[in-house]
Design a protein around this motif. Structure first.
Motif, PDB file in Angstrom:
ATOM      1  N   THR A 137      27.221  53.257  49.548  1.00  0.00           N
ATOM      2  CA  THR A 137      27.500  54.211  48.844  1.00  0.00           C
ATOM      3  C   THR A 137      26.644  54.799  47.702  1.00  0.00           C
ATOM      4  OG1 THR A 137      28.603  52.936  46.918  1.00  0.00           O
ATOM      5  CG2 THR A 137      30.081  53.708  48.953  1.00  0.00           C
ATOM      6  N   PHE A 138      25.524  53.897  47.274  1.00  0.00           N
ATOM      7  CA  PHE A 138      24.500  54.196  46.348  1.00  0.00           C
ATOM      8  C   PHE A 138      25.276  54.437  45.065  1.00  0.00           C
ATOM      9  CE2 PHE A 138      22.616  55.239  50.411  1.00  0.00           C
ATOM     10  CZ  PHE A 138      21.747  54.568  50.207  1.00  0.00           C
ATOM     11  N   GLU A 139      26.621  53.819  44.830  1.00  0.00           N
ATOM     12  CA  GLU A 139      27.385  54.194  43.704  1.00  0.00           C
ATOM     13  C   GLU A 139      27.900  55.453  43.455  1.00  0.00           C
ATOM     14  OE1 GLU A 139      25.901  52.185  40.149  1.00  0.00           O
ATOM     15  OE2 GLU A 139      24.698  50.673  41.341  1.00  0.00           O
ATOM     16  N   GLN A 140      27.742  56.210  44.586  1.00  0.00           N
ATOM     17  CA  GLN A 140      28.116  57.581  44.414  1.00  0.00           C
ATOM     18  C   GLN A 140      29.690  57.846  45.108  1.00  0.00           C
ATOM     19  OE1 GLN A 140      24.095  58.919  45.952  1.00  0.00           O
ATOM     20  NE2 GLN A 140      25.393  60.766  46.024  1.00  0.00           N
ATOM     21  N   THR A 141      30.658  58.155  44.220  1.00  0.00           N
ATOM     22  CA  THR A 141      31.959  58.346  44.492  1.00  0.00           C
ATOM     23  C   THR A 141      31.925  59.283  45.691  1.00  0.00           C
ATOM     24  OG1 THR A 141      32.567  58.157  42.261  1.00  0.00           O
ATOM     25  CG2 THR A 141      34.131  58.865  43.638  1.00  0.00           C
ATOM     26  N   GLU A 142      31.452  60.413  45.775  1.00  0.00           N
ATOM     27  CA  GLU A 142      31.390  61.275  46.889  1.00  0.00           C
ATOM     28  C   GLU A 142      31.147  60.713  48.140  1.00  0.00           C
ATOM     29  OE1 GLU A 142      32.260  65.184  47.848  1.00  0.00           O
ATOM     30  OE2 GLU A 142      32.193  63.979  45.824  1.00  0.00           O
ATOM     31  N   LEU A 143      30.062  59.649  48.362  1.00  0.00           N
ATOM     32  CA  LEU A 143      29.517  59.231  49.528  1.00  0.00           C
ATOM     33  C   LEU A 143      30.688  58.234  50.110  1.00  0.00           C
ATOM     34  CD1 LEU A 143      25.712  58.382  49.781  1.00  0.00           C
ATOM     35  CD2 LEU A 143      27.172  59.286  51.612  1.00  0.00           C
ATOM     36  N   GLU A 144      31.186  57.651  49.073  1.00  0.00           N
ATOM     37  CA  GLU A 144      32.171  56.749  49.459  1.00  0.00           C
ATOM     38  C   GLU A 144      33.473  57.266  49.965  1.00  0.00           C
ATOM     39  OE1 GLU A 144      33.031  53.924  46.160  1.00  0.00           O
ATOM     40  OE2 GLU A 144      35.150  53.795  46.797  1.00  0.00           O
ATOM     41  N   ARG A 145      33.765  58.386  49.557  1.00  0.00           N
ATOM     42  CA  ARG A 145      34.847  59.253  50.312  1.00  0.00           C
ATOM     43  C   ARG A 145      34.434  59.619  51.617  1.00  0.00           C
ATOM     44  NH1 ARG A 145      35.312  62.212  45.708  1.00  0.00           N
ATOM     45  NH2 ARG A 145      37.148  61.658  44.541  1.00  0.00           N
ATOM     46  N   TYR A 146      33.368  60.130  51.717  1.00  0.00           N
ATOM     47  CA  TYR A 146      32.807  60.400  53.261  1.00  0.00           C
ATOM     48  C   TYR A 146      32.879  58.999  54.170  1.00  0.00           C
ATOM     49  CZ  TYR A 146      30.770  64.833  51.750  1.00  0.00           C
ATOM     50  OH  TYR A 146      30.562  66.024  51.463  1.00  0.00           O
ATOM     51  N   ASP A 155      36.487  58.294  54.961  1.00  0.00           N
ATOM     52  CA  ASP A 155      36.931  59.313  56.132  1.00  0.00           C
ATOM     53  C   ASP A 155      36.427  58.897  57.512  1.00  0.00           C
ATOM     54  OD1 ASP A 155      38.610  60.505  54.659  1.00  0.00           O
ATOM     55  OD2 ASP A 155      37.046  62.111  54.067  1.00  0.00           O
ATOM     56  N   ASN A 156      35.092  58.468  57.468  1.00  0.00           N
ATOM     57  CA  ASN A 156      34.312  58.365  58.663  1.00  0.00           C
ATOM     58  C   ASN A 156      34.721  57.132  59.165  1.00  0.00           C
ATOM     59  OD1 ASN A 156      31.679  56.759  59.903  1.00  0.00           O
ATOM     60  ND2 ASN A 156      31.771  58.940  60.259  1.00  0.00           N
ATOM     61  N   PHE A 157      35.286  56.146  58.555  1.00  0.00           N
ATOM     62  CA  PHE A 157      35.833  54.992  59.113  1.00  0.00           C
ATOM     63  C   PHE A 157      37.109  55.152  59.606  1.00  0.00           C
ATOM     64  CE2 PHE A 157      33.647  52.000  55.761  1.00  0.00           C
ATOM     65  CZ  PHE A 157      32.578  52.037  56.460  1.00  0.00           C
ATOM     66  N   ILE A 158      37.901  55.843  59.226  1.00  0.00           N
ATOM     67  CA  ILE A 158      39.376  56.311  59.661  1.00  0.00           C
ATOM     68  C   ILE A 158      38.804  57.007  61.126  1.00  0.00           C
ATOM     69  CG2 ILE A 158      41.387  57.427  59.436  1.00  0.00           C
ATOM     70  CD1 ILE A 158      41.118  55.084  57.245  1.00  0.00           C
ATOM     71  N   GLU A 159      38.120  58.020  60.968  1.00  0.00           N
ATOM     72  CA  GLU A 159      37.869  58.786  62.280  1.00  0.00           C
ATOM     73  C   GLU A 159      37.258  57.888  63.333  1.00  0.00           C
ATOM     74  OE1 GLU A 159      34.939  61.948  61.396  1.00  0.00           O
ATOM     75  OE2 GLU A 159      36.012  62.485  59.360  1.00  0.00           O
TER      76      GLU A 159
END
Lengths: 341, 341
Positions: free
Chosen positions: B100-109, B112-116
């Motif tokens: 995530t490089f410590e970015q909350t934004e990326l973490e969300r992606y 979601d990606n994992f769930i997909e």
DNA sequence: CTGAAAGCGCTTACAG
DNA sequence: CTGAAAGCGCTTACAG
């Protein structure tokens, strides 16, 4: 663990067919505006995400890549992995990494595993590349290559005609040798790697040619093949240091080995660079933070990753023939070498 | 890129139904011996491997885990990833990592990606854990947790009732403080981390309590929250070093920060441990190879990984309730601290 | 622009 | 012990 909601649920609630929902999501076909809005709102309502496994089965593209590497604990590979992962993610791809710990056996398992998981392409950056007994396995890789696109990063396997994206390690090594000559060194050792692996052979070639060009005899006792692992370097260093005559400078096949050499020199009471010059390769993030900071050659990691992924993408879609992309390296001068008279 | 061979091809050539082939491969049902042999030979002939994507769609288990972490360049995470990957592989699972490089934004992606991608479970070791503004996102993680099992490694999120596998960092920090006291240090600095993150809060709690237990006043100027990244530590060190009064020892939230501190001290003409004692945390493989080698606290990486994966497996199959597993840490005494009078 | 239907490669009740 | 068939959640010609 509630039931996943599917494209059927969305279609039903939006009063359209699943085909329409699918088309809306992919954006590949036109869908009437009112329907779009309706579908979108329902998607949001349920936080619906298309199932990529199902998409994969249907399209035959899983949107994943496999990455084979020998040791992800080496920051060189961690960095390359990170850059590939980051760039691939922007293209919708996720990565499986196969960390082989330099074991041919594990490498085979991973290769099979990747195929079973329907990865769309394989990035190959090690393992067998670092093994001298590659011939035996040629047909193994060859078969995989016939199933899925395969791209070598910083290396290649003899007899396999594949695309490769790599750093100009020959150029980098030439820069190092020139740099050492310029500082007055004529007695230069070489530590790390194994014969037969590209990463080693290329550097060794430059090493020998450069010495010869300066009319310096190659001292075979100063060449120690000790692999790439920091834990195995200590012994190599001791061996080199037990020589009656020591070189004034040591080239290390990577920065981890360089760290190990400096550390062991320190243990033995030798100071770097005062008593011994040391240069590494790869420019891992630690080399600038070591004491002394380490002179090394840097790869352009980001470009390496970008080119590899882009090339993979064209291989997947356009079945392009094998290509070779070579990227410039850069000498990073720091404080581990001293001018001698 | 030849056509993949499928279970149909095997069944056809073996004169059995695909169900029989499937049963043979899974080993879950009995299949007559002659048929077994026949099927096996055909599988080998074609190097047939079952398509895990299809299996996933059918069984609802993709045999993959998702791993969320803030920075895989930190050897602490690389090591944990490696151990998890290695052990999970023996169980038939592959890993997707979300860096995530410590970015909350990326973490969300990534979530979601994992769930997909139908991952079977999520290992969560950072990202939001390292973010003080976690409250906003609680429901985000909460929703994911309702879809897939989620296990925290070395941390947790307030308000989320989840299983966690972690090191006893409180115990480790206590050991460090006792060790420093024992060497005669009373003036101890604290560098790195951010308030609100478990990895920080726990250590800070120990730090303060231990000082108080020794009747030592806490000097707030010696506490510098500078995150976990080596590139950001230099400034923190300079800030600490510009103080009129310096501590005699510095605790660093991780070994990377410790390296940075020693390096910067060195730049400023201070020697470690002669002029300043430094201790880190995590026992990354470099801490023993630095100059000086760094005293630190080690996690039991292998056990951490094993327990996390095993727990995940039981969560997936037995829907077990949340548990907490705590593993002992170990003080590794090396050469970065000095006894003072 | 849209829907019904087939197909991707498996697994697994169900019936025998 | 075994097979026919339905189903997993999508995509994509095909026909309209």
């Amino acid at each position: 663990m509630k039931k996943d909601i599917t494209i059927y649920d969305i279609a039903k609630e939006a009063n359209v067919s699943i085909a329409t929902v699918s088309r809306y999501i992919s954006g590949k076909s036109n869908v009437k505006e009112e329907k779009k809005a309706k579908i979108q709102s329902i998607i949001e309502k349920y936080h619906y995400k298309p199932n990529k496994i199902a998409q994969g089965l249907s399209t035959k593209y899983s949107k994943t890549f496999g990455l084979i590497l020998p040791d992800i604990m080496n920051p060189f590979f961690t960095k390359l992995f990170t850059e590939i992962e980051k760039y691939a993610f922007t293209k919708g791809y996720s990565i499986f990494v196969g960390n082989t710990f330099e074991q041919t056996e594990l490498e085979r398992y991973y290769l099979d595993n990747f195929i079973e998981r329907m990865i769309d392409g394989i990035f190959y950056m090690g393992g067998l590349l670092y093994n001298t007994k590659i011939d035996i396995d040629n047909h193994e890789i060859q078969r995989k290559k016939n199933i899925k696109p395969l791209i070598f990063i910083n290396g290649y396997l003899k007899g396999i005609n594949c695309s490769v994206v790599r750093s100009d390690e020959m150029g980098g090594m030439n820069q190092i040798m020139d740099y050492l000559f310029q500082l007055g060194h004529k007695e230069i050792g070489f530590i790390g790697g194994f014969k037969g692996a590209i990463a080693f052979d290329v550097k060794m070639k430059s090493y020998r040619e450069k010495l010869i060009s300066q009319k310096i005899d190659v001292n075979e006792n100063w060449i120690i093949e000790s692999g790439y692992d920091i834990t195995k370097a200590k012994k190599a260093v001791d061996k080199l240091f037990s020589q009656k005559k020591m070189p004034t400078a040591i080239f290390c096949i990577n920065d981890l080995i360089a760290i190990s050499v400096i550390k062991e020199a320190n243990n033995l009471g030798l100071r770097v660079p005062e008593d011994l010059s040391v240069v590494g390769f790869d420019n891992i993030f630690l080399s600038g933070n070591y004491i002394p900071s380490i002179t090394t050659v840097s790869h352009n990691y980001q470009e390496l990753a970008k080119n590899a992924v882009d090339l993979m993408l064209t291989c997947i879609h356009n079945k392009e023939n094998s290509r070779s992309i070579v990227l410039k390296t850069q000498l990073i001068e720091r404080n581990s070498c001293k001018k001698i008279s």
